[in-house]
Motif scaffolding. Sequence first.
Motif, PDB file in Angstrom:
ATOM      1  N   SER A  26       9.699   4.111   3.553  1.00 25.10           N
ATOM      2  CA  SER A  26      10.010   5.386   3.601  1.00 25.10           C
ATOM      3  C   SER A  26       9.147   6.297   3.879  1.00 25.10           C
ATOM      4  O   SER A  26       8.038   5.591   2.643  1.00 25.10           O
ATOM      5  N   LEU A  27       8.786   7.456   4.587  1.00 26.33           N
ATOM      6  CA  LEU A  27       8.278   8.262   4.538  1.00 26.33           C
ATOM      7  C   LEU A  27       8.863   9.677   4.042  1.00 26.33           C
ATOM      8  O   LEU A  27       9.368   9.554   3.848  1.00 26.33           O
ATOM      9  N   GLU A  28       7.533  10.741   3.837  1.00 30.03           N
ATOM     10  CA  GLU A  28       7.794  11.797   3.737  1.00 30.03           C
ATOM     11  C   GLU A  28       8.929  12.279   5.090  1.00 30.03           C
ATOM     12  O   GLU A  28      10.006  13.377   4.682  1.00 30.03           O
ATOM     13  N   GLN A  29       8.533  12.279   5.993  1.00 29.18           N
ATOM     14  CA  GLN A  29       9.700  12.689   7.216  1.00 29.18           C
ATOM     15  C   GLN A  29      10.636  11.875   7.511  1.00 29.18           C
ATOM     16  O   GLN A  29      10.709  11.808   8.301  1.00 29.18           O
ATOM     17  N   GLY A  30      10.884  11.138   6.876  1.00 32.82           N
ATOM     18  CA  GLY A  30      11.876  10.177   7.002  1.00 32.82           C
ATOM     19  C   GLY A  30      11.520   8.617   7.389  1.00 32.82           C
ATOM     20  O   GLY A  30      10.200   7.787   6.516  1.00 32.82           O
ATOM     21  N   GLY A  31      11.915   7.696   7.835  1.00 25.31           N
ATOM     22  CA  GLY A  31      12.269   5.877   7.635  1.00 25.31           C
ATOM     23  C   GLY A  31      11.069   5.364   9.278  1.00 25.31           C
ATOM     24  O   GLY A  31      11.873   6.409  10.191  1.00 25.31           O
ATOM     25  N   ARG A  32      10.984   4.472   9.521  1.00 23.61           N
ATOM     26  CA  ARG A  32      10.747   4.018  11.054  1.00 23.61           C
ATOM     27  C   ARG A  32      10.501   2.279  10.669  1.00 23.61           C
ATOM     28  O   ARG A  32      10.275   2.384   9.625  1.00 23.61           O
ATOM     29  N   TRP A  33      10.335   1.658  10.987  1.00 20.65           N
ATOM     30  CA  TRP A  33      10.152   0.182  11.134  1.00 20.65           C
ATOM     31  C   TRP A  33       9.030  -0.143  11.660  1.00 20.65           C
ATOM     32  O   TRP A  33       8.258   1.037  12.462  1.00 20.65           O
ATOM     33  N   VAL A  34       8.199  -0.898  11.007  1.00 22.42           N
ATOM     34  CA  VAL A  34       6.857  -1.173  11.413  1.00 22.42           C
ATOM     35  C   VAL A  34       7.276  -2.281  12.037  1.00 22.42           C
ATOM     36  O   VAL A  34       7.375  -3.623  12.514  1.00 22.42           O
ATOM     37  N   ARG A  58       0.770  -1.273  -0.004  1.00 19.29           N
ATOM     38  CA  ARG A  58       0.171  -0.310   0.165  1.00 19.29           C
ATOM     39  C   ARG A  58       0.620   1.473   0.029  1.00 19.29           C
ATOM     40  O   ARG A  58       2.001   1.217   0.469  1.00 19.29           O
ATOM     41  N   ASP A  59       0.490   2.009  -0.028  1.00 20.11           N
ATOM     42  CA  ASP A  59       1.073   3.725  -0.247  1.00 20.11           C
ATOM     43  C   ASP A  59       0.647   4.234   1.190  1.00 20.11           C
ATOM     44  O   ASP A  59       0.619   5.608   1.072  1.00 20.11           O
ATOM     45  N   GLY A 114      -1.638   6.309   9.361  1.00 20.83           N
ATOM     46  CA  GLY A 114      -1.935   7.484   8.768  1.00 20.83           C
ATOM     47  C   GLY A 114      -0.906   7.969   7.938  1.00 20.83           C
ATOM     48  O   GLY A 114      -0.953   9.985   7.673  1.00 20.83           O
ATOM     49  N   SER A 115       0.255   7.522   6.748  1.00 21.08           N
ATOM     50  CA  SER A 115       0.885   8.269   6.628  1.00 21.08           C
ATOM     51  C   SER A 115       1.122   7.600   5.235  1.00 21.08           C
ATOM     52  O   SER A 115       1.027   6.681   4.655  1.00 21.08           O
ATOM     53  N   SER A 116       1.757   9.076   4.579  1.00 16.81           N
ATOM     54  CA  SER A 116       2.151   8.204   3.093  1.00 16.81           C
ATOM     55  C   SER A 116       3.350   7.770   3.001  1.00 16.81           C
ATOM     56  O   SER A 116       4.271   7.731   2.969  1.00 16.81           O
ATOM     57  N   VAL A 117       3.454   5.759   2.096  1.00 12.73           N
ATOM     58  CA  VAL A 117       4.813   5.517   2.456  1.00 12.73           C
ATOM     59  C   VAL A 117       5.385   5.582   0.818  1.00 12.73           C
ATOM     60  O   VAL A 117       4.522   5.176   0.134  1.00 12.73           O
ATOM     61  N   ARG A 118       5.826   6.018   0.277  1.00 16.51           N
ATOM     62  CA  ARG A 118       6.748   5.684  -0.943  1.00 16.51           C
ATOM     63  C   ARG A 118       7.778   5.117  -0.823  1.00 16.51           C
ATOM     64  O   ARG A 118       7.325   4.395  -2.461  1.00 16.51           O
ATOM     65  N   LYS A 119       8.092   3.633   0.293  1.00 13.50           N
ATOM     66  CA  LYS A 119       8.964   2.896  -0.179  1.00 13.50           C
ATOM     67  C   LYS A 119       8.439   2.317   0.743  1.00 13.50           C
ATOM     68  O   LYS A 119       9.325   2.471   1.826  1.00 13.50           O
ATOM     69  N   MET A 120       9.270   0.928   0.709  1.00 12.71           N
ATOM     70  CA  MET A 120       9.683   0.229   2.052  1.00 12.71           C
ATOM     71  C   MET A 120      10.912  -1.186   1.402  1.00 12.71           C
ATOM     72  O   MET A 120      10.505  -1.751   0.779  1.00 12.71           O
ATOM     73  N   THR A 121      11.558  -1.148   2.745  1.00  6.45           N
ATOM     74  CA  THR A 121      12.534  -2.478   2.735  1.00  6.45           C
ATOM     75  C   THR A 121      11.785  -3.472   3.369  1.00  6.45           C
ATOM     76  O   THR A 121      12.148  -3.073   4.972  1.00  6.45           O
ATOM     77  N   LEU A 122      11.907  -4.457   2.614  1.00  8.46           N
ATOM     78  CA  LEU A 122      11.386  -5.599   3.941  1.00  8.46           C
ATOM     79  C   LEU A 122      13.300  -6.420   3.571  1.00  8.46           C
ATOM     80  O   LEU A 122      14.119  -6.960   3.083  1.00  8.46           O
ATOM     81  N   GLU A 123      13.387  -7.034   4.482  1.00  8.61           N
ATOM     82  CA  GLU A 123      14.424  -7.727   4.967  1.00  8.61           C
ATOM     83  C   GLU A 123      14.211  -8.977   6.156  1.00  8.61           C
ATOM     84  O   GLU A 123      12.544  -8.997   6.186  1.00  8.61           O
TER      85      GLU A 123
END
Length: 151
Positions: A130-138, A40-41, A45-54
């Motif tokens: 990866s969000l507009e305001q940086g990154g976060r771990w789910v 999903r994008d 509640g935040s827009s997600v530009r990309k995701m890295t799955l490890e």
Amino acid sequence: MLIEVRHNAFDPLAELSRYQETHVPATHVGALAIFVGTMRDYNEGSSVRKMTLEHYPGMTERQLQYIVDEARSLWPFDDALVIHRVGELFPADPIVLVAVWSSHRGTAFDACRHILEALKHRAPFWKKESLEQGGRWVQTNTDGYPPPPGP
């Protein structure tokens, strides 16, 4: 049965067709349940530009095999296919394919859902958005069992 963790993009329906042609006797099964998960994008509640799955190579595949074996001990299905993507993903990219072949639809649906829910909650995958305001771990996955609708 086939379980794969892949770094490259895949076409879920092409993978499903290819596997079924070479591994599943068409005249033997009466049901096929399929789940395809895509990125999903948005999330929380935040827009997600990309995701890295490890993932943890070796351990992840063993856990996925355990989950499929567990499902097979609960439901007598004929075959299963699980493909999960890792690496960099973008909105609309397929992330996961779970397919279960069985003689009957109830078994196929139940086993497919069990495999997916167990995968989402027990397989060692880590997601960084990866969000507009940086990154976060789910931190948690969404619940796949919403409450039933009211009367």
